[in-house]
Design a protein around this motif. Sequence first.
Motif, PDB file in Angstrom:
ATOM      1  N   LYS A   1       2.712   5.848 -11.819  1.00 39.63           N
ATOM      2  CA  LYS A   1       2.122   6.756 -11.637  1.00 39.63           C
ATOM      3  C   LYS A   1       1.028   5.084 -11.986  1.00 39.63           C
ATOM      4  N   VAL A   2       1.084   4.991 -12.893  1.00 42.58           N
ATOM      5  CA  VAL A   2       0.227   3.562 -13.986  1.00 42.58           C
ATOM      6  C   VAL A   2       0.941   2.591 -13.160  1.00 42.58           C
ATOM      7  N   ARG A   3       1.970   2.098 -12.779  1.00 44.35           N
ATOM      8  CA  ARG A   3       2.885   0.905 -13.282  1.00 44.35           C
ATOM      9  C   ARG A   3       2.879   0.926 -11.842  1.00 44.35           C
ATOM     10  N   ASP A   4       2.868   2.010 -10.678  1.00 43.39           N
ATOM     11  CA  ASP A   4       2.236   1.160  -9.259  1.00 43.39           C
ATOM     12  C   ASP A   4       1.065   1.621  -8.707  1.00 43.39           C
ATOM     13  N   GLU A   5       0.086   2.055  -9.923  1.00 48.40           N
ATOM     14  CA  GLU A   5      -1.101   1.660  -9.748  1.00 48.40           C
ATOM     15  C   GLU A   5      -1.373   0.423  -9.266  1.00 48.40           C
ATOM     16  N   ILE A   6      -1.222  -0.474 -10.641  1.00 51.57           N
ATOM     17  CA  ILE A   6      -1.141  -1.398 -11.245  1.00 51.57           C
ATOM     18  C   ILE A   6      -0.845  -2.548  -9.675  1.00 51.57           C
ATOM     19  N   GLU A   7       0.306  -1.964  -9.744  1.00 51.89           N
ATOM     20  CA  GLU A   7       0.832  -2.722  -8.503  1.00 51.89           C
ATOM     21  C   GLU A   7       0.705  -2.867  -6.998  1.00 51.89           C
ATOM     22  N   HIS A   8       0.274  -1.392  -7.188  1.00 56.51           N
ATOM     23  CA  HIS A   8      -0.807  -2.055  -5.751  1.00 56.51           C
ATOM     24  C   HIS A   8      -1.720  -2.511  -5.215  1.00 56.51           C
ATOM     25  N   LEU A   9      -2.170  -2.636  -6.743  1.00 47.70           N
ATOM     26  CA  LEU A   9      -3.827  -3.367  -7.512  1.00 47.70           C
ATOM     27  C   LEU A   9      -3.295  -4.800  -6.942  1.00 47.70           C
ATOM     28  N   MET A  10      -1.798  -5.519  -7.539  1.00 53.11           N
ATOM     29  CA  MET A  10      -1.863  -6.845  -7.182  1.00 53.11           C
ATOM     30  C   MET A  10      -1.631  -7.085  -5.812  1.00 53.11           C
ATOM     31  N   ASP A  11      -1.125  -5.955  -4.856  1.00 55.57           N
ATOM     32  CA  ASP A  11      -0.512  -6.505  -3.569  1.00 55.57           C
ATOM     33  C   ASP A  11      -1.940  -7.075  -2.804  1.00 55.57           C
ATOM     34  N   ASP A  12      -2.649  -6.450  -3.140  1.00 57.65           N
ATOM     35  CA  ASP A  12      -3.774  -5.877  -2.158  1.00 57.65           C
ATOM     36  C   ASP A  12      -5.244  -7.154  -2.873  1.00 57.65           C
ATOM     37  N   ASP A  13      -5.473  -8.317  -2.208  1.00 54.27           N
ATOM     38  CA  ASP A  13      -6.509  -8.727  -2.587  1.00 54.27           C
ATOM     39  C   ASP A  13      -8.233  -8.527  -1.899  1.00 54.27           C
ATOM     40  N   GLY A  14      -7.751  -7.685  -1.388  1.00 54.18           N
ATOM     41  CA  GLY A  14      -9.005  -6.985  -1.205  1.00 54.18           C
ATOM     42  C   GLY A  14      -9.931  -6.246  -1.794  1.00 54.18           C
ATOM     43  N   ASP A  15      -8.658  -4.997  -2.761  1.00 58.61           N
ATOM     44  CA  ASP A  15      -8.714  -4.654  -3.754  1.00 58.61           C
ATOM     45  C   ASP A  15      -9.453  -4.823  -4.635  1.00 58.61           C
ATOM     46  N   MET A  16      -8.958  -5.898  -5.270  1.00 60.16           N
ATOM     47  CA  MET A  16      -9.105  -6.972  -6.259  1.00 60.16           C
ATOM     48  C   MET A  16     -10.480  -7.719  -6.149  1.00 60.16           C
TER      49      MET A  16
END
Length: 358
Positions: free
Chosen positions: A210-225
Amino acid sequence: MDETQDQYYSSSLPEISLSRDGSVRSYSNAQINRGTGMPGLKKRGHGSRSWIKIGNDGNFETVRLDKATIMRNCSLPSRDLRLLDPMFIYPSAILGREKAIVVNLEQIRCIITADEVILMNSLDGSVGQYRSELCSRLKNEKADDLPFEIRALELALELTCTSLDAQVNELEMEIYPVLDELASSISTLNLERVRRFKGHLLALTQRVQKVRDEIEHLMDDDGDMAEMCLTEKKRRSDTYTINDCFQTNASGGVISKSAPVSPERTTSGVQMLQRAFSSIGNSSKHGSSMVSSDNEERIEPLEMLLEAYFVLIDNTLNTLLSLKEYIDDTEDFINIKLAALLFTLFITGKYSKPANTV
């Protein structure tokens, strides 16, 4: 519940009940609601909790804040605060909002703004370690160019990934000897120990995943970052607020927008429409390129940070998957060994099928 709320919820039909002597008594819902209160049940939205507020200067204080105050000051919806409630168990999550970052990483549950961290107070050692380490870094590492919110998020990721990796290493050191012993000596005790370790391994794998997926999700979305760059958003908001207070007149002078304007200098309606359509056209034409370039510049430090901890947590997950494969191989070896033993007993005549089996 106060009387106004009682009257609102009261029904026109009375409640009927029997007394001890058999006579019939009627009560309205309002009377029942006023007379019966569930003990220990607080009014909705009024419960306060203990929080640790850490400023960007490295100083901290312990305060009691209620849910409504935090929602108002940090512009957060109620559902985000449920992630931080210790009464509920939610998987790890990192949410970027307008004025805050909501962090729920294992035992570290906090709200990060551009100026402070509001940390859920707890007796867990991870909370105390996060507080002391963040205060120390803020006071001693003045030369760091990273914004405050990224430094606070970095420490939360660091402690979480380090803690999970340590738990995996500890489980690895415990389970390998048990598996080797089970392969050489099959017993009920060893099988039970492996079963218990396997359950622990599954739960730990889900948390790491879950921690890995959360970090990956943030990295894939420039808007979230981009949403998580709170210092930059605050600086731009302050700049827009200052500029919005003034406007330039035709002669080049600066006047306040709130000041009265003479009728002869007032822009006509046609000119205002032309200017509005011109601004809309320019924004649609150059908006995508400007936003993309601005986002790339703003999110670059955050993206590099997330990539570093993604590599770390991904290695931890690979260790768990390798351990699971070793357990599966051991189970296959035991099954083959038991099948060979039964075949040997059957050939030598020491084992025979029961009469009622086919």
